[in-house]
Design an enzyme around this catalytic site. Sequence first.
Site, PDB file in Angstrom:
ATOM      1  N   ASP A  80       4.382  -3.882   3.015  1.00 24.26           N
ATOM      2  CA  ASP A  80       3.118  -3.568   2.341  1.00 24.26           C
ATOM      3  C   ASP A  80       3.019  -4.383   1.040  1.00 24.26           C
ATOM      4  OD1 ASP A  80       0.752  -2.124   1.877  1.00 24.26           O
ATOM      5  OD2 ASP A  80       1.790  -0.569   0.732  1.00 24.26           O
ATOM      6  N   ALA A 210      -6.432   4.900   0.565  1.00 19.65           N
ATOM      7  CA  ALA A 210      -7.252   5.826   1.359  1.00 19.65           C
ATOM      8  C   ALA A 210      -6.845   7.288   1.232  1.00 19.65           C
ATOM      9  CB  ALA A 210      -7.210   5.393   2.819  1.00 19.65           C
TER      10      ALA A 210
HETATM   11  P1  13P Z   1      -3.053   5.462  -1.661  1.00 22.25           P
HETATM   12  O1  13P Z   1      -2.544   5.279  -3.042  1.00 22.25           O
HETATM   13  O2  13P Z   1      -4.470   5.890  -1.637  1.00 22.25           O
HETATM   14  O3  13P Z   1      -2.195   6.346  -0.829  1.00 22.25           O
HETATM   15  O4  13P Z   1      -3.024   4.005  -0.958  1.00 22.25           O
HETATM   16  C1  13P Z   1      -1.821   3.495  -0.458  1.00 22.25           C
HETATM   17  C2  13P Z   1      -1.882   2.064  -0.100  1.00 22.25           C
HETATM   18  O5  13P Z   1      -2.923   1.454  -0.020  1.00 22.25           O
HETATM   19  C3  13P Z   1      -0.611   1.401   0.180  1.00 22.25           C
HETATM   20  O6  13P Z   1      -0.771   0.047   0.444  1.00 22.25           O
HETATM   21  O1  G3H Z   2      -0.144   0.178  -2.575  1.00 22.31           O
HETATM   22  C1  G3H Z   2       0.904   0.467  -3.124  1.00 22.31           C
HETATM   23  C2  G3H Z   2       1.735   1.549  -2.592  1.00 22.31           C
HETATM   24  O2  G3H Z   2       1.232   2.800  -2.965  1.00 22.31           O
HETATM   25  C3  G3H Z   2       3.162   1.319  -2.970  1.00 22.31           C
HETATM   26  O3  G3H Z   2       3.433   1.676  -4.277  1.00 22.31           O
HETATM   27  O4  G3H Z   2       4.645  -0.279  -5.233  1.00 22.31           O
HETATM   28  O5  G3H Z   2       4.930   2.039  -6.180  1.00 22.31           O
HETATM   29  O6  G3H Z   2       5.914   1.454  -3.957  1.00 22.31           O
HETATM   30  P1  G3H Z   2       4.809   1.189  -4.965  1.00 22.31           P
HETATM   31 ZN    ZN Z   3      -2.371  -0.808  -0.662  1.00 13.98          ZN
END
Ligand code: 13P
Ligand code: G3H
Ligand code: ZN
Length: 306
Positions: A80, A210
């Site tokens: 991610d 989301a």
């Molecule tokens: P939220 O913070 O709304 O859960 O979004 C998570 C997200 O987009 C992780 O990439």
């Molecule tokens: O979009 C980001 C996610 O919520 C991940 O957050 O970088 O604190 O692990 P993080």
């Molecule tokens: Zn995100």
Amino acid sequence: MLVTTKKLLVVAREKKYAVPAMNVNNLEAIKAIISAAEKMRSPVIIQTSEGAIEYAGIEYLAAMIRVAAKGKIPVAMHLDHGKKLEYVRMALANGYTSVMFDGSALSEKDNLRITKQVVKMAHAKGASVEAEIGAIAGIEDFVSVEEKDAHLTNPEQAAQFAKETGCDSLAVAIGTAHGAYKFKGKTHLDIDRLKRIAKLVKLPIVLHGASGVMEDVKAIAEHHGAKLGSARGVLDQDIVAAIKQGVAKINIDTDLRLAFTAGMREAVDDLPTVIDPRKLLEPSTLLMREVAMRKMKLFGSAGRVK
Ligand code: 13P
Ligand code: G3H
Ligand code: ZN
């Protein structure tokens, strides 16, 4: 079983549901999510941010996700918000089935150039790529509504970007934001913009930021001392509308964090004599599992695994 992210998402867009993409940092979260997916018969994407990799180490995370994927549930393993190529390389070397390249802070030219490079690297390994166009921002990031609008995804630009980069899915900015404080005024997603994007971009569309900041979970956390003030998330009805328009992957982190820490607070308050961390972490895991199941129902992914 561990499956290709691309296939999961293409089928989801075609059948008009969304695969939950859930962020994890530890064993308890992975167990909560896989247990929810098994119960709901839902495919799932388990994803780790650069921060999660820093925290737990990619080898631990990849190994635990692989174990979670040993059953019948289709599981994809995703990076991610990869911002540094070093993390993209690491994820691909550890068998991730997809990576996100987040070039949203770069100039359009650099985002395009590096995304293309990531697509080449990932495809060579049989992995797919989620790219981002537009900026999924927090409420504090832009001063005015006009400024915020200017950072939302432009449909024509998105189509061109998808075509030129050869990415497999596209994260768009339609008014969501990361974290628990998403909206200052009225909760609003630009569904009309999404409709225009989806008309031109036939790839699975990804919705970040989301989380819904569920009232009942927030109430448990607050009852046990959390101070969450004006935390507010995306409405369920907007999630349903977004899926109808072509959103096939929905990222959830905040709602899972909120559940986990609400469970922790509750356990610490209610079990003052317990010193076994396994017992203290049980309510966290259960509440996180419950939230994950609710998302699977909401996204229409429940019942898709026969
Ligand atoms: P939220 O913070 O709304 O859960 O979004 C998570 C997200 O987009 C992780 O990439
Ligand atoms: O979009 C980001 C996610 O919520 C991940 O957050 O970088 O604190 O692990 P993080
Ligand atoms: Zn995100």
